[in-house]
Write a protein that holds these residues in place. Structure first.
Motif, PDB file in Angstrom:
ATOM      1  N   VAL A 117      99.541  81.125  44.074  1.00  0.00           N
ATOM      2  CA  VAL A 117      98.380  80.312  44.466  1.00  0.00           C
ATOM      3  C   VAL A 117      97.382  81.182  45.219  1.00  0.00           C
ATOM      4  O   VAL A 117      97.760  81.954  46.106  1.00  0.00           O
ATOM      5  N   THR A 118      96.103  81.054  44.853  1.00  0.00           N
ATOM      6  CA  THR A 118      95.059  81.864  45.483  1.00  0.00           C
ATOM      7  C   THR A 118      94.067  81.048  46.300  1.00  0.00           C
ATOM      8  O   THR A 118      93.431  81.573  47.209  1.00  0.00           O
ATOM      9  N   ASP A 119      93.911  79.762  45.959  1.00  0.00           N
ATOM     10  CA  ASP A 119      92.884  78.960  46.628  1.00  0.00           C
ATOM     11  C   ASP A 119      93.093  77.502  46.270  1.00  0.00           C
ATOM     12  O   ASP A 119      93.822  77.176  45.329  1.00  0.00           O
ATOM     13  N   LEU A 120      92.423  76.633  47.011  1.00  0.00           N
ATOM     14  CA  LEU A 120      92.362  75.238  46.620  1.00  0.00           C
ATOM     15  C   LEU A 120      91.487  75.119  45.381  1.00  0.00           C
ATOM     16  O   LEU A 120      90.558  75.903  45.188  1.00  0.00           O
ATOM     17  N   TYR A 121      91.757  74.149  44.550  1.00  0.00           N
ATOM     18  CA  TYR A 121      90.882  73.852  43.420  1.00  0.00           C
ATOM     19  C   TYR A 121      89.754  73.009  43.993  1.00  0.00           C
ATOM     20  O   TYR A 121      89.975  71.906  44.475  1.00  0.00           O
ATOM     21  N   ARG A 122      88.545  73.527  43.969  1.00  0.00           N
ATOM     22  CA  ARG A 122      87.437  72.901  44.681  1.00  0.00           C
ATOM     23  C   ARG A 122      86.417  72.207  43.778  1.00  0.00           C
ATOM     24  O   ARG A 122      85.356  71.810  44.239  1.00  0.00           O
ATOM     25  N   GLU A 123      86.741  72.063  42.510  1.00  0.00           N
ATOM     26  CA  GLU A 123      85.825  71.387  41.605  1.00  0.00           C
ATOM     27  C   GLU A 123      85.857  69.880  41.879  1.00  0.00           C
ATOM     28  O   GLU A 123      86.811  69.356  42.437  1.00  0.00           O
ATOM     29  N   LEU A 124      84.818  69.194  41.436  1.00  0.00           N
ATOM     30  CA  LEU A 124      84.670  67.771  41.698  1.00  0.00           C
ATOM     31  C   LEU A 124      85.756  66.936  41.024  1.00  0.00           C
ATOM     32  O   LEU A 124      86.293  66.007  41.612  1.00  0.00           O
ATOM     33  N   GLU A 125      86.086  67.268  39.771  1.00  0.00           N
ATOM     34  CA  GLU A 125      87.077  66.491  39.027  1.00  0.00           C
ATOM     35  C   GLU A 125      88.254  67.374  38.615  1.00  0.00           C
ATOM     36  O   GLU A 125      88.176  68.078  37.616  1.00  0.00           O
ATOM     37  N   PRO A 126      89.350  67.336  39.366  1.00  0.00           N
ATOM     38  CA  PRO A 126      90.493  68.193  39.045  1.00  0.00           C
ATOM     39  C   PRO A 126      91.261  67.761  37.793  1.00  0.00           C
ATOM     40  O   PRO A 126      91.963  68.552  37.194  1.00  0.00           O
ATOM     41  N   ILE A 127      91.127  66.496  37.415  1.00  0.00           N
ATOM     42  CA  ILE A 127      91.797  66.008  36.211  1.00  0.00           C
ATOM     43  C   ILE A 127      90.767  66.013  35.080  1.00  0.00           C
ATOM     44  O   ILE A 127      89.797  65.259  35.116  1.00  0.00           O
ATOM     45  N   PRO A 128      90.972  66.866  34.074  1.00  0.00           N
ATOM     46  CA  PRO A 128      89.994  66.965  32.988  1.00  0.00           C
ATOM     47  C   PRO A 128      90.076  65.756  32.055  1.00  0.00           C
ATOM     48  O   PRO A 128      91.066  65.015  32.062  1.00  0.00           O
ATOM     49  N   GLN A 129      89.049  65.588  31.228  1.00  0.00           N
ATOM     50  CA  GLN A 129      89.074  64.511  30.243  1.00  0.00           C
ATOM     51  C   GLN A 129      89.766  64.948  28.957  1.00  0.00           C
ATOM     52  O   GLN A 129      90.175  64.114  28.154  1.00  0.00           O
ATOM     53  N   LYS A 130      89.908  66.271  28.772  1.00  0.00           N
ATOM     54  CA  LYS A 130      90.585  66.804  27.595  1.00  0.00           C
ATOM     55  C   LYS A 130      91.520  67.925  28.021  1.00  0.00           C
ATOM     56  O   LYS A 130      91.179  68.716  28.889  1.00  0.00           O
ATOM     57  N   GLY A 131      92.662  67.981  27.375  1.00  0.00           N
ATOM     58  CA  GLY A 131      93.628  69.039  27.662  1.00  0.00           C
ATOM     59  C   GLY A 131      95.029  68.481  27.790  1.00  0.00           C
ATOM     60  O   GLY A 131      95.358  67.444  27.213  1.00  0.00           O
ATOM     61  N   TYR A 132      95.844  69.180  28.571  1.00  0.00           N
ATOM     62  CA  TYR A 132      97.253  68.821  28.741  1.00  0.00           C
ATOM     63  C   TYR A 132      97.627  68.888  30.215  1.00  0.00           C
ATOM     64  O   TYR A 132      97.027  69.635  30.995  1.00  0.00           O
ATOM     65  N   MET A 133      98.660  68.128  30.576  1.00  0.00           N
ATOM     66  CA  MET A 133      99.278  68.245  31.889  1.00  0.00           C
ATOM     67  C   MET A 133     100.781  68.344  31.669  1.00  0.00           C
ATOM     68  O   MET A 133     101.337  67.588  30.868  1.00  0.00           O
ATOM     69  N   ILE A 172      98.048  71.751  35.155  1.00  0.00           N
ATOM     70  CA  ILE A 172      96.957  71.117  34.414  1.00  0.00           C
ATOM     71  C   ILE A 172      96.280  72.174  33.560  1.00  0.00           C
ATOM     72  O   ILE A 172      95.845  73.212  34.072  1.00  0.00           O
ATOM     73  N   PHE A 173      96.203  71.899  32.264  1.00  0.00           N
ATOM     74  CA  PHE A 173      95.587  72.806  31.304  1.00  0.00           C
ATOM     75  C   PHE A 173      94.329  72.154  30.732  1.00  0.00           C
ATOM     76  O   PHE A 173      94.392  71.479  29.701  1.00  0.00           O
ATOM     77  N   PRO A 174      93.172  72.334  31.408  1.00  0.00           N
ATOM     78  CA  PRO A 174      91.936  71.781  30.862  1.00  0.00           C
ATOM     79  C   PRO A 174      91.587  72.456  29.539  1.00  0.00           C
ATOM     80  O   PRO A 174      92.020  73.581  29.273  1.00  0.00           O
ATOM     81  N   GLU A 175      90.806  71.777  28.724  1.00  0.00           N
ATOM     82  CA  GLU A 175      90.485  72.306  27.404  1.00  0.00           C
ATOM     83  C   GLU A 175      89.765  73.650  27.470  1.00  0.00           C
ATOM     84  O   GLU A 175      90.104  74.561  26.725  1.00  0.00           O
ATOM     85  N   TYR A 176      88.778  73.787  28.343  1.00  0.00           N
ATOM     86  CA  TYR A 176      87.974  75.022  28.359  1.00  0.00           C
ATOM     87  C   TYR A 176      87.921  75.665  29.734  1.00  0.00           C
ATOM     88  O   TYR A 176      86.887  76.139  30.164  1.00  0.00           O
ATOM     89  N   GLU A 177      89.045  75.700  30.420  1.00  0.00           N
ATOM     90  CA  GLU A 177      89.082  76.254  31.771  1.00  0.00           C
ATOM     91  C   GLU A 177      90.477  76.798  32.024  1.00  0.00           C
ATOM     92  O   GLU A 177      91.438  76.402  31.374  1.00  0.00           O
ATOM     93  N   ASN A 178      90.596  77.683  32.982  1.00  0.00           N
ATOM     94  CA  ASN A 178      91.915  78.189  33.351  1.00  0.00           C
ATOM     95  C   ASN A 178      92.764  77.060  33.937  1.00  0.00           C
ATOM     96  O   ASN A 178      92.231  76.135  34.558  1.00  0.00           O
ATOM     97  N   PRO A 179      94.069  77.141  33.775  1.00  0.00           N
ATOM     98  CA  PRO A 179      94.932  76.090  34.321  1.00  0.00           C
ATOM     99  C   PRO A 179      94.942  76.098  35.849  1.00  0.00           C
ATOM    100  O   PRO A 179      94.608  77.105  36.482  1.00  0.00           O
ATOM    101  N   HIS A 180      95.307  74.976  36.417  1.00  0.00           N
ATOM    102  CA  HIS A 180      95.471  74.860  37.868  1.00  0.00           C
ATOM    103  C   HIS A 180      96.651  73.922  38.136  1.00  0.00           C
ATOM    104  O   HIS A 180      97.220  73.354  37.204  1.00  0.00           O
ATOM    105  N   LEU A 181      97.033  73.810  39.394  1.00  0.00           N
ATOM    106  CA  LEU A 181      98.238  73.067  39.787  1.00  0.00           C
ATOM    107  C   LEU A 181      97.909  71.833  40.596  1.00  0.00           C
ATOM    108  O   LEU A 181      96.933  71.814  41.355  1.00  0.00           O
TER     109      LEU A 181
END
Length: 145
Positions: free
Chosen positions: A60-76, A102-111
């Motif tokens: 782990v390197t940082d908090l996930y700071r984006e507005l929506e951590p749960i994507p609309q497309k991808g896998y968990m 969490i594996f968003p469609e067009y972004e690196n995964p996060h936890l």
């Protein structure tokens, strides 16, 4: 507005899954296809999946700071951890018995991890997910590299 409702529905689903794991203690990783809105695969837990998940947590390197951590497309991928893993970083110090990668469609995964009060924490990490994906036999329908 629909994005907020979607996020609330997904978070509710995740909380429900967390309660189910505690109740059933199946010991299986579950792969949730966000686009389809359902679990598409269950994989029995083993030492390799547990160890790879622990390695990811330690990277782990940082908090996930984006507005929506749960994507609309991808896998968990929900991974139960028995024994639980101690997460100790500048944001959290707690035993974790479940991790959701969490594996968003067009972004690196996060936890996403939950503390002992079931409060979610979202983290960025720099560890590789290749071995984990191989052990889960998960391939991303051409969505990801």
């Amino acid at each position: 507005m629909t994005r907020k409702i979607f996020t609330i529905v997904i978070l509710s689903f995740i909380c429900l899954l967390s309660l189910q794991v505690q109740a059933h203690a199946e010991g299986k990783a579950e792969i949730f296809h966000i686009n389809k809105g359902k679990v598409i695969k269950k994989v029995p837990m083993n030492n390799v999946i547990h160890k790879e998940t622990e390695t990811i947590i330690q990277s782990v390197t940082d908090l996930y700071r984006e507005l929506e951590p749960i994507p609309q497309k991808g896998y968990m991928v929900k991974i139960p951890l028995d024994p639980a893993i101690m997460v100790k970083n500048q944001w959290m110090e707690d035993l974790v018995s479940e991790v959701i990668v969490i594996f968003p469609e067009y972004e690196n995964p996060h936890l996403m991890v939950f503390n002992d009060e079931n409060m979610p924490y979202f983290f960025r990490f720099n560890g590789s997910v290749d071995k984990l994906l191989t052990k889960l036999d998960l391939k991303f329908d051409g969505q990801r590299e």
